[in-house]
Design a protein around this motif. Structure first.
Motif, PDB file in Angstrom:
ATOM      1  N   SER A   6       3.284   2.138  -9.233  1.00 41.83           N
ATOM      2  CA  SER A   6       3.545   2.997 -10.382  1.00 41.83           C
ATOM      3  C   SER A   6       4.899   2.735 -11.023  1.00 41.83           C
ATOM      4  O   SER A   6       5.173   3.198 -12.127  1.00 41.83           O
ATOM      5  CB  SER A   6       3.481   4.473  -9.956  1.00 41.83           C
ATOM      6  OG  SER A   6       4.424   4.737  -8.926  1.00 41.83           O
ATOM      7  N   SER A   7       5.777   2.000 -10.304  1.00 37.01           N
ATOM      8  CA  SER A   7       7.107   1.693 -10.834  1.00 37.01           C
ATOM      9  C   SER A   7       7.551   0.348 -10.268  1.00 37.01           C
ATOM     10  O   SER A   7       8.264   0.286  -9.269  1.00 37.01           O
ATOM     11  CB  SER A   7       8.108   2.798 -10.434  1.00 37.01           C
ATOM     12  OG  SER A   7       9.402   2.504 -10.902  1.00 37.01           O
ATOM     13  N   PRO A   8       7.117  -0.763 -10.881  1.00 36.25           N
ATOM     14  CA  PRO A   8       7.387  -2.098 -10.336  1.00 36.25           C
ATOM     15  C   PRO A   8       8.856  -2.433 -10.138  1.00 36.25           C
ATOM     16  O   PRO A   8       9.180  -3.350  -9.387  1.00 36.25           O
ATOM     17  CB  PRO A   8       6.755  -3.026 -11.389  1.00 36.25           C
ATOM     18  CG  PRO A   8       5.723  -2.189 -12.061  1.00 36.25           C
ATOM     19  CD  PRO A   8       6.305  -0.814 -12.098  1.00 36.25           C
ATOM     20  N   ASP A  25      10.984   8.234  -9.829  1.00 38.16           N
ATOM     21  CA  ASP A  25      11.456   7.019 -10.483  1.00 38.16           C
ATOM     22  C   ASP A  25      12.982   7.065 -10.538  1.00 38.16           C
ATOM     23  O   ASP A  25      13.560   7.693 -11.431  1.00 38.16           O
ATOM     24  CB  ASP A  25      10.888   6.917 -11.897  1.00 38.16           C
ATOM     25  CG  ASP A  25      11.333   5.641 -12.604  1.00 38.16           C
ATOM     26  OD1 ASP A  25      11.995   4.803 -11.952  1.00 38.16           O
ATOM     27  OD2 ASP A  25      11.017   5.484 -13.789  1.00 38.16           O
ATOM     28  N   PRO A  26      13.665   6.421  -9.572  1.00 33.76           N
ATOM     29  CA  PRO A  26      15.127   6.490  -9.532  1.00 33.76           C
ATOM     30  C   PRO A  26      15.794   5.848 -10.731  1.00 33.76           C
ATOM     31  O   PRO A  26      16.902   6.203 -11.101  1.00 33.76           O
ATOM     32  CB  PRO A  26      15.487   5.758  -8.237  1.00 33.76           C
ATOM     33  CG  PRO A  26      14.338   4.850  -7.991  1.00 33.76           C
ATOM     34  CD  PRO A  26      13.133   5.581  -8.499  1.00 33.76           C
ATOM     35  N   GLU A  27      15.107   4.894 -11.388  1.00 35.20           N
ATOM     36  CA  GLU A  27      15.696   4.223 -12.540  1.00 35.20           C
ATOM     37  C   GLU A  27      15.904   5.204 -13.697  1.00 35.20           C
ATOM     38  O   GLU A  27      16.806   5.032 -14.516  1.00 35.20           O
ATOM     39  CB  GLU A  27      14.802   3.064 -12.999  1.00 35.20           C
ATOM     40  CG  GLU A  27      14.622   1.961 -11.975  1.00 35.20           C
ATOM     41  CD  GLU A  27      15.933   1.267 -11.660  1.00 35.20           C
ATOM     42  OE1 GLU A  27      16.770   1.152 -12.577  1.00 35.20           O
ATOM     43  OE2 GLU A  27      16.117   0.851 -10.507  1.00 35.20           O
ATOM     44  N   PHE A  28      15.073   6.232 -13.760  1.00 36.14           N
ATOM     45  CA  PHE A  28      15.190   7.211 -14.836  1.00 36.14           C
ATOM     46  C   PHE A  28      16.547   7.919 -14.804  1.00 36.14           C
ATOM     47  O   PHE A  28      17.090   8.299 -15.840  1.00 36.14           O
ATOM     48  CB  PHE A  28      14.067   8.248 -14.699  1.00 36.14           C
ATOM     49  CG  PHE A  28      14.141   9.369 -15.704  1.00 36.14           C
ATOM     50  CD1 PHE A  28      13.641   9.210 -16.987  1.00 36.14           C
ATOM     51  CD2 PHE A  28      14.720  10.582 -15.362  1.00 36.14           C
ATOM     52  CE1 PHE A  28      13.713  10.240 -17.910  1.00 36.14           C
ATOM     53  CE2 PHE A  28      14.805  11.611 -16.276  1.00 36.14           C
ATOM     54  CZ  PHE A  28      14.293  11.447 -17.558  1.00 36.14           C
ATOM     55  N   PHE A  29      17.088   8.099 -13.598  1.00 35.39           N
ATOM     56  CA  PHE A  29      18.319   8.856 -13.437  1.00 35.39           C
ATOM     57  C   PHE A  29      19.568   7.979 -13.463  1.00 35.39           C
ATOM     58  O   PHE A  29      20.668   8.462 -13.258  1.00 35.39           O
ATOM     59  CB  PHE A  29      18.279   9.648 -12.121  1.00 35.39           C
ATOM     60  CG  PHE A  29      17.146  10.646 -12.078  1.00 35.39           C
ATOM     61  CD1 PHE A  29      17.293  11.893 -12.648  1.00 35.39           C
ATOM     62  CD2 PHE A  29      15.957  10.311 -11.477  1.00 35.39           C
ATOM     63  CE1 PHE A  29      16.268  12.807 -12.619  1.00 35.39           C
ATOM     64  CE2 PHE A  29      14.903  11.225 -11.440  1.00 35.39           C
ATOM     65  CZ  PHE A  29      15.057  12.473 -12.014  1.00 35.39           C
ATOM     66  N   ARG A  30      19.403   6.685 -13.666  1.00 29.45           N
ATOM     67  CA  ARG A  30      20.554   5.784 -13.694  1.00 29.45           C
ATOM     68  C   ARG A  30      21.081   5.661 -15.115  1.00 29.45           C
ATOM     69  O   ARG A  30      20.773   4.715 -15.826  1.00 29.45           O
ATOM     70  CB  ARG A  30      20.172   4.426 -13.111  1.00 29.45           C
ATOM     71  CG  ARG A  30      19.917   4.503 -11.619  1.00 29.45           C
ATOM     72  CD  ARG A  30      19.663   3.157 -10.995  1.00 29.45           C
ATOM     73  NE  ARG A  30      19.462   3.279  -9.554  1.00 29.45           N
ATOM     74  CZ  ARG A  30      19.060   2.311  -8.779  1.00 29.45           C
ATOM     75  NH1 ARG A  30      18.803   1.121  -9.299  1.00 29.45           N
ATOM     76  NH2 ARG A  30      18.895   2.490  -7.485  1.00 29.45           N
ATOM     77  N   PHE A  31      21.858   6.641 -15.507  1.00 31.55           N
ATOM     78  CA  PHE A  31      22.443   6.662 -16.838  1.00 31.55           C
ATOM     79  C   PHE A  31      23.621   5.705 -16.880  1.00 31.55           C
ATOM     80  O   PHE A  31      24.184   5.329 -15.850  1.00 31.55           O
ATOM     81  CB  PHE A  31      22.858   8.088 -17.196  1.00 31.55           C
ATOM     82  CG  PHE A  31      21.728   9.062 -17.084  1.00 31.55           C
ATOM     83  CD1 PHE A  31      20.670   9.007 -17.973  1.00 31.55           C
ATOM     84  CD2 PHE A  31      21.700  10.013 -16.080  1.00 31.55           C
ATOM     85  CE1 PHE A  31      19.607   9.890 -17.862  1.00 31.55           C
ATOM     86  CE2 PHE A  31      20.649  10.899 -15.962  1.00 31.55           C
ATOM     87  CZ  PHE A  31      19.586  10.845 -16.859  1.00 31.55           C
TER      88      PHE A  31
END
Length: 279
Positions: free
Chosen positions: A51-53, A266-272
């Motif tokens: 779901s999140s490659p 999805d940890p990438e979403f929180f990487r501002f």
């Protein structure tokens, strides 16, 4: 795949944080925690979420364990990009709380994610077992059924005695580009495929094909994997039993998907831009 349960990661995570002085960035923790679980293979550590490659499955599992510890008040989740022990977490890491029976109970608790991972591992083992029990001809037929959904067209099996080191061939379409590709199928159970087999296959397709796929129910030696990419020569795609099984599960080939919905963080979403890492 041999992932530990989320609950089995909690105490090692706390102890690793304790060893690092009580706080650390996630990127420091992932490899140290992985070393605590020797059943984790290199394939496990590089596996990504369907779901999140962009997300490693191992990192995601550790992040879920960390989130559970935040909820328990054992990790301080207030500082972005840093995982920090609370007094309660430090006490548990040093053995000041929870007796052995309580820790044993926690270690056997399974989350829905644990059950999904175990189900995937079970299906993967079943696929490999089925492949190894196929006859040589049936395995060649399987290779055609497997490669078709991955972008291959007009696949044919060469037939016994006429293969000249090639078991089948077809056209591989990638976007607007179509190339001639041949495949070799080795149904091996024990001995790994070594470099001479790779060199022999490349020699058999040189001049007639633009690409090659080598499929085996076993595995490849390190030398064989290194030889798959050779400057100035046809590149070869090597697919061992584990990779084939994972691809079948990911692409729905030979497996039945059940309507169970599971959400992944999805940890990438929180990487501002101003942040450094996942909380």
């Amino acid at each position: 795949m041999s992932f530990p349960k989320q609950s089995e990661i909690e105490l090692p995570l706390l102890k690793t944080l304790q060893e690092l002085g009580g706080k650390a960035e996630p990127k420091e923790l992932y490899p140290k925690l992985a070393a605590i679980f020797p059943q984790l293979t290199q394939e496990d550590l590089t596996a990504r979420l369907p779901s999140s490659p962009s997300t490693f499955r191992w990192h995601n599992l550790v992040q879920w364990s960390r989130q559970k510890l935040v909820e328990k008040g054992e990790i301080d989740g207030s500082t972005r990009g840093v995982w920090k022990l609370t007094p309660r977490g430090r006490a548990r890491a040093t053995g000041a709380t929870a007796d052995s029976s309580e820790e044993l109970l926690l270690a056997h608790q399974a989350t829905l994610k644990d059950l999904v991972y175990e189900n995937e591992s079970e299906v993967k083992r079943g696929i490999i077992s089925e492949l190894q029990n196929l006859g040589a001809t049936d395995f060649e037929q399987f290779c055609m059924s497997f490669l078709g959904p991955l972008g291959y067209e007009q696949l044919q099996v060469t037939g016994r005695g006429a293969d000249r080191g090639i078991d089948g061939f077809g056209l591989f379409r990638q976007g607007v580009v179509t190339i001639r590709s041949a495949f070799q199928a080795k149904r091996w159970r024990q001995n790994p495929v070594s470099r001479p087999e790779i060199d022999k296959f490349r020699g058999a397709i040189q001049g007639d094909y633009d690409h090659g796929v080598f499929l085996t129910t076993g595995r490849f030696t390190a030398d064989a994997e290194a030889a798959s990419i050779k400057k100035g020569a046809i590149s070869l795609l090597l697919l061992d039993g584990d990779t084939i099984a994972e691809s079948m599960i990911r692409n729905g080939i030979g497996v039945v998907r059940r309507p169970v919905q599971l959400f992944d963080l999805d940890p990438e979403f929180f990487r501002f831009p101003a942040a450094d890492g996942f909380l």
